[in-house]
Design an enzyme around this catalytic site. Structure first.
Site, PDB file in Angstrom:
ATOM      1  N   GLU A   1       0.794  -1.240   0.000  1.00 19.56           N
ATOM      2  CA  GLU A   1       0.000   0.000   0.000  1.00 19.56           C
ATOM      3  C   GLU A   1       0.826   1.290   0.000  1.00 19.56           C
ATOM      4  O   GLU A   1       0.529   2.218   0.755  1.00 19.56           O
ATOM      5  CB  GLU A   1      -0.980  -0.020   1.183  1.00 19.56           C
ATOM      6  CG  GLU A   1      -1.915  -1.208   1.112  1.00 19.56           C
ATOM      7  CD  GLU A   1      -2.818  -1.367   2.335  1.00 19.56           C
ATOM      8  OE1 GLU A   1      -2.793  -0.497   3.209  1.00 19.56           O
ATOM      9  OE2 GLU A   1      -3.544  -2.373   2.405  1.00 19.56           O
TER      10      GLU A   1
ATOM     11  N   GLU B   1      -6.280 -10.613  -1.517  1.00 13.08           N
ATOM     12  CA  GLU B   1      -7.079 -10.392  -0.294  1.00 13.08           C
ATOM     13  C   GLU B   1      -8.569 -10.333  -0.631  1.00 13.08           C
ATOM     14  O   GLU B   1      -9.289  -9.434  -0.186  1.00 13.08           O
ATOM     15  CB  GLU B   1      -6.648  -9.081   0.405  1.00 13.08           C
ATOM     16  CG  GLU B   1      -5.167  -9.007   0.703  1.00 13.08           C
ATOM     17  CD  GLU B   1      -4.745  -7.813   1.535  1.00 13.08           C
ATOM     18  OE1 GLU B   1      -5.620  -7.116   2.084  1.00 13.08           O
ATOM     19  OE2 GLU B   1      -3.527  -7.580   1.637  1.00 13.08           O
TER      20      GLU B   1
END
Ligand code: G3I
Length: 348
Positions: free
Chosen positions: A145, A252
């Protein structure tokens, strides 16, 4: 008033499992090690999954809360379970702006450390962790991220970036490559397949390549809602990465069927998901899996959890929700989402 779900769940045949239906692709689940103490969860994991990701226990805070003191026990339990069940382990993650001890990039006043000290902390962490898991972990989400959500900002403003500079991402990959030349190295992020964010993520892939560091795959998290984003938008994103000739991983996956309104009821479906929503959720999973399997570059599809009993979405965007995003319900019964997921994999 909506009627509670009465859909009969097809019991999966003994020999039809997600891992066999997925063929050469890995099908994974993210877990905390405590799931292994629960016989029902452990049995589902062993039967259906060919890879495991540590949902939390390989993150910097959990491995090195105090400088120089490493705690590998919980992560090792996941590695050991995976070895016994012929599963690959995915390491998550070496560098992130959350679940990272403050001392790694900041002084006690919260000011950025000098670049040299921050780099040394990052290098020491990556080397120690990769040395410990050498030969046991297939690949690492080296940086998680890093790309900003804001259109006027390239990289997210984080403690690592403030102390080191934009090249902290490149440095993390260099350290990982040096520490274990045999392990795969991934960049992992959310929403990078969406129109608003994709450009910045593609730029990062290019910059890593120009810097000459090895990037084995891009991890696309895939925390989706029931109707958004559209399958077309996700496909556009996957095509753009595919065109760069990079391997992809869905890292995810989950689909949140609850309203995101922060003022919404914590548990709008007390009697279970109504049939209509259950079917909508199953159709959404089917459409996603059908899309993913059209891409040979997608080597792994990992669900961010197993049963609705234990999912981060029970605490996001508000704590204490009763959510229903996964393939098994709170009693570990397979949901229509399981059937839809399996059928979409089998259709290949
Ligand atoms: O372990 C402590 C426990 O001792 C304490 O009593 C309890 C009190 O709240 O907290 C426990 O820690 C929690 C931890 O999960 C383990 O359950 C943290 O509060 C909680 O914040 C943490 O949440 C994790 C979250 O990352 C942290 O940002 C979620 O489980 C995990 O699913 C989530 O995973 C992230 C990926 O790493 C990156 N992509 C997004 C994804 C979802 O947010």
């Amino acid at each position: 008033m909506m009627t509670p779900s009465t859909t009969p769940h097809r019991k999966p045949l003994e020999h039809v499992t997600l891992r066999t239906a997925a063929g050469s692709r890995l099908v994974g689940a993210a877990i905390m090690s405590q799931a292994l103490d629960d016989p029902q969860a452990a049995s589902i994991l062993a039967t259906h999954f060919s890879s495991l990701t540590a949902e939390n226990e390989m993150k910097p805070l959990l491995l090195q809360r105090e400088k120089g003191t490493f705690t590998f026990e919980e992560a090792d339990r996941i590695v050991d379970f995976a070895r016994r069940h012929g599963q690959q382990v995915i390491g998550h993650t070496l560098c992130w702006h959350q679940q990272t001890p403050a001392w790694m990039f900041e002084d006690v006043q919260g000011q950025p450390l000098p670049r040299r000290d921050a780099l040394e902390n990052l290098r020491t962490h990556i080397h120690a962790v990769l040395r410990h898991f050498r030969g046991k972990v297939k690949g690492w989400d080296v940086v998680n991220e890093a790309v900003s959500d804001k259109s006027d900002e390239y990289l997210r403003d984080t403690p690592a970036r403030r102390a080191i500079g934009d090249d902290y991402v490149i440095k993390a990959f260099e350290y990982a490559q040096d520490a274990d030349p045999g392990v795969e190295l991934y960049y992992n992020d959310y929403s990078i397949d969406y129109d608003y964010k994709r450009g910045r993520a593609l730029r990062l892939v290019e910059e890593l390549r120009s810097a000459g560091v090895r990037l084995d795959a891009v991890g696309i998290q895939a925390h989706h809602l029931l109707t958004s984003p559209s399958i077309e938008e996700i496909e556009r994103g996957l095509r753009a990465f595919d065109a760069m000739g990079i391997k992809l991983m869905i890292t995810e996956l989950d689909v949140d069927p609850l309203p995101r309104d922060p003022a919404a009821d914590l548990d709008p479906y007390r009697d279970g998901l109504p049939d209509a929503v259950q079917q909508q959720l199953a159709s959404r999973y089917a459409a996603l899996i059908r899309l993913f399997v059209r891409f040979p570059s997608i080597e792994r599809i990992t669900l961010w959890g197993v049963s609705d009993r234990k999912t981060w979405l029970n605490n996001f965007p508000i704590r204490g929700r009763t959510n229903h995003p996964l393939l098994w319900d709170r009693r570990y019964q397979p949901k229509p989402t399981f059937d839809a997921f399996l059928a979409a994999l089998e259709a290949v």
